[in-house]
Design a protein around this motif. Structure first.
Motif, PDB file in Angstrom:
ATOM      1  N   LEU A 170     -24.165   8.117 -18.602  1.00  0.00           N
ATOM      2  CA  LEU A 170     -23.210   7.338 -18.393  1.00  0.00           C
ATOM      3  C   LEU A 170     -22.187   8.078 -17.825  1.00  0.00           C
ATOM      4  O   LEU A 170     -21.692   7.438 -16.928  1.00  0.00           O
ATOM      5  CB  LEU A 170     -22.645   6.718 -19.897  1.00  0.00           C
ATOM      6  N   THR A 179     -23.223   8.933 -14.134  1.00  0.00           N
ATOM      7  CA  THR A 179     -23.584   7.704 -13.303  1.00  0.00           C
ATOM      8  C   THR A 179     -22.183   6.877 -13.087  1.00  0.00           C
ATOM      9  O   THR A 179     -21.826   6.532 -11.802  1.00  0.00           O
ATOM     10  CB  THR A 179     -24.469   6.627 -14.079  1.00  0.00           C
ATOM     11  N   LEU A 180     -21.625   6.786 -13.871  1.00  0.00           N
ATOM     12  CA  LEU A 180     -20.318   5.960 -13.806  1.00  0.00           C
ATOM     13  C   LEU A 180     -19.158   6.868 -13.302  1.00  0.00           C
ATOM     14  O   LEU A 180     -18.158   6.297 -12.574  1.00  0.00           O
ATOM     15  CB  LEU A 180     -19.946   5.208 -14.935  1.00  0.00           C
ATOM     16  N   ASP A 235     -20.564  10.364 -22.771  1.00  0.00           N
ATOM     17  CA  ASP A 235     -21.230   9.281 -23.192  1.00  0.00           C
ATOM     18  C   ASP A 235     -20.342   7.911 -23.432  1.00  0.00           C
ATOM     19  O   ASP A 235     -20.565   7.011 -24.144  1.00  0.00           O
ATOM     20  CB  ASP A 235     -22.318   9.412 -24.351  1.00  0.00           C
ATOM     21  N   PHE A 258     -18.223   1.424 -21.964  1.00  0.00           N
ATOM     22  CA  PHE A 258     -19.622   1.873 -22.125  1.00  0.00           C
ATOM     23  C   PHE A 258     -19.882   2.998 -23.158  1.00  0.00           C
ATOM     24  O   PHE A 258     -19.261   3.968 -22.789  1.00  0.00           O
ATOM     25  CB  PHE A 258     -20.261   2.107 -20.759  1.00  0.00           C
ATOM     26  N   SER A 259     -20.652   2.910 -24.090  1.00  0.00           N
ATOM     27  CA  SER A 259     -20.833   4.109 -24.987  1.00  0.00           C
ATOM     28  C   SER A 259     -22.260   3.891 -25.296  1.00  0.00           C
ATOM     29  O   SER A 259     -23.115   3.006 -25.037  1.00  0.00           O
ATOM     30  CB  SER A 259     -19.794   3.880 -26.120  1.00  0.00           C
ATOM     31  N   ARG A 260     -22.716   4.979 -26.157  1.00  0.00           N
ATOM     32  CA  ARG A 260     -24.126   4.974 -26.809  1.00  0.00           C
ATOM     33  C   ARG A 260     -24.128   4.589 -28.012  1.00  0.00           C
ATOM     34  O   ARG A 260     -23.044   4.983 -28.821  1.00  0.00           O
ATOM     35  CB  ARG A 260     -24.846   6.491 -26.471  1.00  0.00           C
ATOM     36  N   VAL A 297     -27.357   1.413 -24.900  1.00  0.00           N
ATOM     37  CA  VAL A 297     -25.918   1.600 -24.335  1.00  0.00           C
ATOM     38  C   VAL A 297     -25.442   0.181 -25.039  1.00  0.00           C
ATOM     39  O   VAL A 297     -25.895  -0.690 -25.132  1.00  0.00           O
ATOM     40  CB  VAL A 297     -25.976   1.379 -22.813  1.00  0.00           C
ATOM     41  N   ALA A 341     -24.233   0.546 -14.664  1.00  0.00           N
ATOM     42  CA  ALA A 341     -24.683   1.690 -15.503  1.00  0.00           C
ATOM     43  C   ALA A 341     -25.954   1.973 -14.869  1.00  0.00           C
ATOM     44  O   ALA A 341     -26.721   2.807 -15.350  1.00  0.00           O
ATOM     45  CB  ALA A 341     -24.663   1.492 -16.890  1.00  0.00           C
TER      46      ALA A 341
END
Length: 330
Positions: free
Chosen positions: A31, A34-35, A53, A70-72, A83, A103
């Motif tokens: 994450l 990517t973000l 993450d 956004f998290s895992r 996600v 994402a």
């Protein structure tokens, strides 16, 4: 003279999200990597990476503004875990439909990695992909927000552009809904960008040419919204470059983030051509030479650039760092 210490900052009270999504991406996904390309540092008002993450973003949907986290989930195999997207604000449900694209859900490296072109990569770049298998290209669809940022980054240092963007967004944006990190905002509307007075552009260190380009971009906001929902094709590039002030560099910077363009290269960039040429040729070069060097990977040239940056390669420095003059108070 006695002074009184300021009261401690209050943390925003936590509240349940207005909408949630658990999404299981196919393949590895990092994450932060990517973000993170969307963010401009720890104080970015629109995108904040608070952990590898965990990434916070703000956006405006047709139903209203949102804050998304956004998290895992889970504890094992961090790049393979589902996600969890939690969203606050009036547009929460609407945002969930597009959250996976932010994402990198629509970005696949599989065909590139199976190609002869990938096998022809220099060892350092192939190793970068091996060490960063979760790196993807995001697709936000937010052309207005990205175009404004890219215009502010034209012909100035990153430090100047970041400061100007933060000042203007904090002044003309809206508070982010929900428990967003301190300083996060909703980007100004097109109407708000059109209404920024000349003296505020000046105070932010933005010259008249860039301010005029932002206003022209804001005037085309409805068309940009439609383009953001449309495909990545030559028509998109032509439409962007039809706006006076948006050249090839700006258009590339936009579509790399709004449509996950795997091939666009930021020509006329202050550093990129030299970096690519130093990596391949061990000497400085120009845009023409950079494009020649990247030609074997046409169709995936932006992926190669991202791997080059992920590899940690830095071109040699031979001169003092630029310290721009501030003419705002003269």
């Amino acid at each position: 003279m006695t002074t009184t210490a300021p009261p401690p900052a209050r943390a925003r009270p936590a509240r349940p999200a207005d909408a949630e999504l658990v999404w299981a991406p196919e393949g590895a996904l990092h994450l932060g990597q990517t973000l993170g390309v969307l963010s401009r540092g720890a104080g970015d008002p629109l995108v904040r990476v608070t952990a590898p993450d965990c990434v916070w973003v703000t956006a405006r949907t047709a139903a209203g503004p949102v804050t998304a986290r956004f998290s895992r989930t889970g504890a094992d195999r961090p790049l393979q875990r589902p996600v969890l997207v939690r969203v606050w604000g009036p547009g929460a449900v609407e945002f969930l439909a597009e959250a996976p694209r932010w994402a990198g859900a629509e970005d696949s490296w599989a065909r590139f990695e199976a190609s002869d072109a990938f096998r022809a990569l220099p060892h350092r770049l192939a190793a970068a992909r091996h060490h960063h298998p979760g790196l993807r290209l995001p697709s936000t669809g937010r052309l207005l927000d990205r175009a404004v940022l890219s215009v502010l980054e034209q012909r100035v240092t990153v430090r100047e552009a970041v400061a100007a963007h933060r000042q203007l967004v904090r002044r003309h944006g809206e508070p982010a809904p929900g428990p967003a990190p301190d300083g996060m905002r909703i980007a100004p509307t097109a109407e708000a960008w059109r209404g920024v007075p000349s003296w505020e552009w000046h105070r932010a260190g933005v010259d008249g040419a860039r301010a005029a380009t932002v206003r022209r971009v804001a005037e085309r906001a409805a068309a940009l919204e439609r383009l953001g929902r449309g495909p990545l094709d030559a028509a998109l590039h032509r439409a962007l470059r039809s706006i006076p002030g948006l050249g090839p560099w700006t258009a590339a910077e936009i579509v790399q983030c709004t449509h996950g363009d795997p091939d666009s290269v930021s020509v006329f960039d202050f550093h990129l051509a030299d970096t690519v040429c130093w990596f391949f040729d061990r000497r400085p070069g120009d845009d023409r030479r950079m494009l020649e060097l990247l030609e074997p990977w046409r169709g995936n040239r932006q992926r190669v650039v991202r791997l080059l940056r992920a590899s940690g390669f830095r071109k040699p420095s031979f001169a003092p760092r630029l310290h721009p003059e501030d003419h705002r108070h003269r």
